[in-house]
Each structure stands twice: as structure tokens, then as C-alpha cells.
Motif scaffolding. Structure first.
Motif, PDB file in Angstrom:
ATOM      1  N   ILE A   1       0.965  -1.223  -0.155  1.00 55.04           N
ATOM      2  CA  ILE A   1       0.055  -0.018   0.028  1.00 55.04           C
ATOM      3  C   ILE A   1       0.914   1.217  -0.062  1.00 55.04           C
ATOM      4  O   ILE A   1       0.706   2.141  -0.591  1.00 55.04           O
ATOM      5  CB  ILE A   1      -0.893   0.091   1.210  1.00 55.04           C
ATOM      6  N   ARG A   2       2.042   1.263   0.853  1.00 55.73           N
ATOM      7  CA  ARG A   2       2.682   2.464   0.725  1.00 55.73           C
ATOM      8  C   ARG A   2       3.385   2.736  -0.642  1.00 55.73           C
ATOM      9  O   ARG A   2       3.512   3.823  -1.043  1.00 55.73           O
ATOM     10  CB  ARG A   2       3.934   2.176   2.040  1.00 55.73           C
ATOM     11  N   GLU A   3       3.869   1.515  -0.996  1.00 51.63           N
ATOM     12  CA  GLU A   3       4.689   1.714  -2.440  1.00 51.63           C
ATOM     13  C   GLU A   3       3.751   2.009  -3.612  1.00 51.63           C
ATOM     14  O   GLU A   3       4.092   2.916  -4.426  1.00 51.63           O
ATOM     15  CB  GLU A   3       5.456   0.481  -2.655  1.00 51.63           C
ATOM     16  N   LEU A   4       2.435   1.589  -3.438  1.00 50.01           N
ATOM     17  CA  LEU A   4       1.569   1.654  -4.600  1.00 50.01           C
ATOM     18  C   LEU A   4       1.273   3.356  -4.363  1.00 50.01           C
ATOM     19  O   LEU A   4       0.927   4.114  -5.299  1.00 50.01           O
ATOM     20  CB  LEU A   4       0.225   0.812  -4.314  1.00 50.01           C
ATOM     21  N   SER A   5       1.054   3.838  -2.934  1.00 56.66           N
ATOM     22  CA  SER A   5       0.538   5.226  -2.618  1.00 56.66           C
ATOM     23  C   SER A   5       1.746   6.148  -3.369  1.00 56.66           C
ATOM     24  O   SER A   5       1.442   7.198  -3.933  1.00 56.66           O
ATOM     25  CB  SER A   5       0.386   5.511  -1.344  1.00 56.66           C
ATOM     26  N   SER A   6       2.929   5.699  -3.315  1.00 56.33           N
ATOM     27  CA  SER A   6       4.051   6.476  -3.702  1.00 56.33           C
ATOM     28  C   SER A   6       4.135   6.532  -5.137  1.00 56.33           C
ATOM     29  O   SER A   6       4.579   7.648  -5.613  1.00 56.33           O
ATOM     30  CB  SER A   6       5.473   5.803  -3.120  1.00 56.33           C
ATOM     31  N   ILE A   7       3.754   5.427  -5.965  1.00 56.26           N
ATOM     32  CA  ILE A   7       3.618   5.312  -7.182  1.00 56.26           C
ATOM     33  C   ILE A   7       2.553   6.216  -7.915  1.00 56.26           C
ATOM     34  O   ILE A   7       2.659   7.032  -8.759  1.00 56.26           O
ATOM     35  CB  ILE A   7       3.656   3.924  -7.795  1.00 56.26           C
ATOM     36  N   LEU A   8       1.308   5.739  -7.255  1.00 51.24           N
ATOM     37  CA  LEU A   8      -0.047   6.382  -7.772  1.00 51.24           C
ATOM     38  C   LEU A   8      -0.674   7.331  -7.102  1.00 51.24           C
ATOM     39  O   LEU A   8      -1.475   8.319  -7.756  1.00 51.24           O
ATOM     40  CB  LEU A   8      -0.972   5.109  -8.045  1.00 51.24           C
ATOM     41  N   GLY A   9      -0.184   7.788  -5.731  1.00 52.48           N
ATOM     42  CA  GLY A   9      -0.740   8.944  -5.492  1.00 52.48           C
ATOM     43  C   GLY A   9      -1.519   8.267  -3.964  1.00 52.48           C
ATOM     44  O   GLY A   9      -1.802   7.060  -3.840  1.00 52.48           O
ATOM     45  N   GLU A  10      -2.002   9.355  -3.114  1.00 55.68           N
ATOM     46  CA  GLU A  10      -2.332   9.037  -1.862  1.00 55.68           C
ATOM     47  C   GLU A  10      -4.010   8.355  -2.013  1.00 55.68           C
ATOM     48  O   GLU A  10      -4.183   7.742  -1.123  1.00 55.68           O
ATOM     49  CB  GLU A  10      -2.748  10.302  -1.301  1.00 55.68           C
ATOM     50  N   TRP A  11      -4.368   8.451  -3.422  1.00 61.86           N
ATOM     51  CA  TRP A  11      -5.884   7.701  -3.308  1.00 61.86           C
ATOM     52  C   TRP A  11      -5.633   6.153  -3.010  1.00 61.86           C
ATOM     53  O   TRP A  11      -6.733   5.657  -2.584  1.00 61.86           O
ATOM     54  CB  TRP A  11      -6.265   7.930  -4.852  1.00 61.86           C
ATOM     55  N   VAL A  12      -4.477   5.690  -3.315  1.00 58.27           N
ATOM     56  CA  VAL A  12      -4.530   4.230  -2.923  1.00 58.27           C
ATOM     57  C   VAL A  12      -4.574   3.761  -1.580  1.00 58.27           C
ATOM     58  O   VAL A  12      -5.525   3.005  -1.119  1.00 58.27           O
ATOM     59  CB  VAL A  12      -3.218   3.592  -3.338  1.00 58.27           C
ATOM     60  N   GLU A  13      -3.965   4.449  -0.723  1.00 58.44           N
ATOM     61  CA  GLU A  13      -4.010   4.511   0.708  1.00 58.44           C
ATOM     62  C   GLU A  13      -5.571   4.817   1.365  1.00 58.44           C
ATOM     63  O   GLU A  13      -6.215   4.401   2.083  1.00 58.44           O
ATOM     64  CB  GLU A  13      -2.895   5.207   1.272  1.00 58.44           C
ATOM     65  N   GLN A  14      -5.994   6.053   0.596  1.00 58.11           N
ATOM     66  CA  GLN A  14      -7.205   6.532   0.878  1.00 58.11           C
ATOM     67  C   GLN A  14      -8.085   5.451   0.992  1.00 58.11           C
ATOM     68  O   GLN A  14      -9.074   5.077   1.719  1.00 58.11           O
ATOM     69  CB  GLN A  14      -7.803   7.591   0.310  1.00 58.11           C
ATOM     70  N   TYR A  15      -8.380   4.778  -0.343  1.00 55.84           N
ATOM     71  CA  TYR A  15      -9.356   3.643  -0.581  1.00 55.84           C
ATOM     72  C   TYR A  15      -9.105   2.455   0.204  1.00 55.84           C
ATOM     73  O   TYR A  15      -9.826   1.835   0.667  1.00 55.84           O
ATOM     74  CB  TYR A  15      -9.478   3.460  -2.029  1.00 55.84           C
ATOM     75  N   TRP A  16      -7.814   2.192   0.363  1.00 57.78           N
ATOM     76  CA  TRP A  16      -7.633   1.089   1.369  1.00 57.78           C
ATOM     77  C   TRP A  16      -7.894   1.196   2.963  1.00 57.78           C
ATOM     78  O   TRP A  16      -8.637   0.135   3.482  1.00 57.78           O
ATOM     79  CB  TRP A  16      -5.848   0.434   1.415  1.00 57.78           C
ATOM     80  N   ASN A  17      -7.745   2.451   3.349  1.00 55.48           N
ATOM     81  CA  ASN A  17      -8.409   2.808   4.479  1.00 55.48           C
ATOM     82  C   ASN A  17      -9.965   2.555   4.734  1.00 55.48           C
ATOM     83  O   ASN A  17     -10.453   2.154   5.554  1.00 55.48           O
ATOM     84  CB  ASN A  17      -8.077   4.239   5.163  1.00 55.48           C
ATOM     85  N   LEU A  18     -10.698   3.165   3.513  1.00 53.30           N
ATOM     86  CA  LEU A  18     -12.078   2.849   3.541  1.00 53.30           C
ATOM     87  C   LEU A  18     -12.349   1.359   3.537  1.00 53.30           C
ATOM     88  O   LEU A  18     -13.145   1.021   4.161  1.00 53.30           O
ATOM     89  CB  LEU A  18     -12.758   3.361   2.335  1.00 53.30           C
ATOM     90  N   GLY A  19     -11.640   0.463   2.757  1.00 55.64           N
ATOM     91  CA  GLY A  19     -11.820  -0.887   2.952  1.00 55.64           C
ATOM     92  C   GLY A  19     -11.552  -1.408   4.117  1.00 55.64           C
ATOM     93  O   GLY A  19     -12.273  -2.160   4.596  1.00 55.64           O
ATOM     94  N   LEU A  20     -10.710  -0.888   5.004  1.00 53.54           N
ATOM     95  CA  LEU A  20     -10.286  -1.554   6.576  1.00 53.54           C
ATOM     96  C   LEU A  20     -11.541  -1.206   7.141  1.00 53.54           C
ATOM     97  O   LEU A  20     -12.030  -1.743   7.952  1.00 53.54           O
ATOM     98  CB  LEU A  20      -9.280  -1.033   6.767  1.00 53.54           C
ATOM     99  N   THR A  21     -11.996   0.181   6.984  1.00 49.50           N
ATOM    100  CA  THR A  21     -12.977   0.599   7.736  1.00 49.50           C
ATOM    101  C   THR A  21     -14.485  -0.265   7.399  1.00 49.50           C
ATOM    102  O   THR A  21     -15.350  -0.584   8.106  1.00 49.50           O
ATOM    103  CB  THR A  21     -13.644   2.142   7.490  1.00 49.50           C
ATOM    104  N   LEU A  22     -14.627  -0.506   6.125  1.00 51.39           N
ATOM    105  CA  LEU A  22     -15.700  -1.346   5.782  1.00 51.39           C
ATOM    106  C   LEU A  22     -15.707  -2.904   6.351  1.00 51.39           C
ATOM    107  O   LEU A  22     -16.739  -3.232   6.798  1.00 51.39           O
ATOM    108  CB  LEU A  22     -15.890  -1.464   4.329  1.00 51.39           C
ATOM    109  N   HIS A  23     -14.451  -3.213   6.478  1.00 54.84           N
ATOM    110  CA  HIS A  23     -14.359  -4.506   7.079  1.00 54.84           C
ATOM    111  C   HIS A  23     -14.609  -4.706   8.358  1.00 54.84           C
ATOM    112  O   HIS A  23     -15.221  -5.308   8.937  1.00 54.84           O
ATOM    113  CB  HIS A  23     -13.058  -5.095   6.542  1.00 54.84           C
ATOM    114  N   TYR A  24     -13.724  -3.816   9.112  1.00 57.36           N
ATOM    115  CA  TYR A  24     -13.765  -3.888  10.614  1.00 57.36           C
ATOM    116  C   TYR A  24     -14.964  -3.289  11.110  1.00 57.36           C
ATOM    117  O   TYR A  24     -15.450  -3.711  12.113  1.00 57.36           O
ATOM    118  CB  TYR A  24     -12.123  -3.367  11.267  1.00 57.36           C
TER     119      TYR A  24
END
Length: 121
Positions: free
Chosen positions: A65-88
């Protein structure tokens, strides 16, 4: 070399299809917590395809996630955080407002579109 590229494209298409399948399932289940879990799984499949696309599949999820965010932008981490919120928070704890589900669905649909743009275009 051509077969390798076709195999990779098939893998990417599989994960994107899986992501879309979970998104579609979220529209058909009646239990709100299951809607949240299907949306999480849609994000999870999208992260997997991005990890394979950028050869990060052997890294831990947090590193990827960290590397993908570095490559593509903060949106990757933001959506992953949304996913974690949805799951947990939503699925496991049941801590969510039903009125937020349309927002979550729109966010996941946007995430899938972004993944497709990166991987297939």
C-alpha cells in the motif's frame, strides 16, 4: 514473451472482474453489514491487481500500500483505509450508519474505475 504478456493481462482481468463481482454482489445482498463486506472485498481485489501490476505481490500488504501510494498517489491508501473501515468497523463491529452505504458504494465504484485506468489503459 507474448504469452507472458497475455498471462499477465488475464491475471489483471481476473482480479478486476473479481472486484466488479464483489461490487455487483453488494447491490444484491440485503444485509447492510454484508454490503460493507462485499465492498471491502472489491477494494481488496483491486489492491491485489495493483500489487501484481507493479510487482509488489511478495510484499506485506502495508508495504505494498505504501509503495502503491508512492507510485500512484494518496488515493490508493485512502481507498485501502476505506476498505479497512468497511471490513472492521462496518462488517465485524456493525458500527455504521446505513445512510452512508450509498457513499461507500460510489467510492468503491470510483476505486474500481481508477484501477482499470491504471492496469488496462
Amino acid at each position: 514473451m507474448e504469452a507472458l504478456n497475455e498471462n499477465k493481462k488475464e491475471l489483471y482481468t481476473y482480479f478486476i472482474s473479481t472486484s466488479k463481482l464483489y461490487y455487483d454482489l453488494s447491490n444484491s445482498v440485503r444485509t447492510s453489514s454484508l454490503v460493507c463486506e462485499m465492498l471491502y472485498e472489491a477494494i481488496n481485489a483491486g489492491i491485489k491487481v495493483l500489487s501484481y501490476y507493479f510487482s509488489l505481490q511478495d510484499k506485506s500488504r502495508s508495504e505494498a500500500i505504501r509503495e502503491l501510494s508512492s507510485i500512484l498517489g494518496e488515493w490508493v491508501e485512502q481507498y485501502w483505509n476505506l476498505g479497512l473501515t468497511l471490513h472492521y468497523d462496518c462488517y465485524i463491529c456493525g458500527n455504521f450508519d446505513e445512510n452512508d452505504i450509498p457513499y461507500y458504494m460510489n467510492q468503491v465504484r470510483d476505486f474500481i474505475s481508477r484501477v482499470e485506468e491504471v492496469v488496462l489503459e
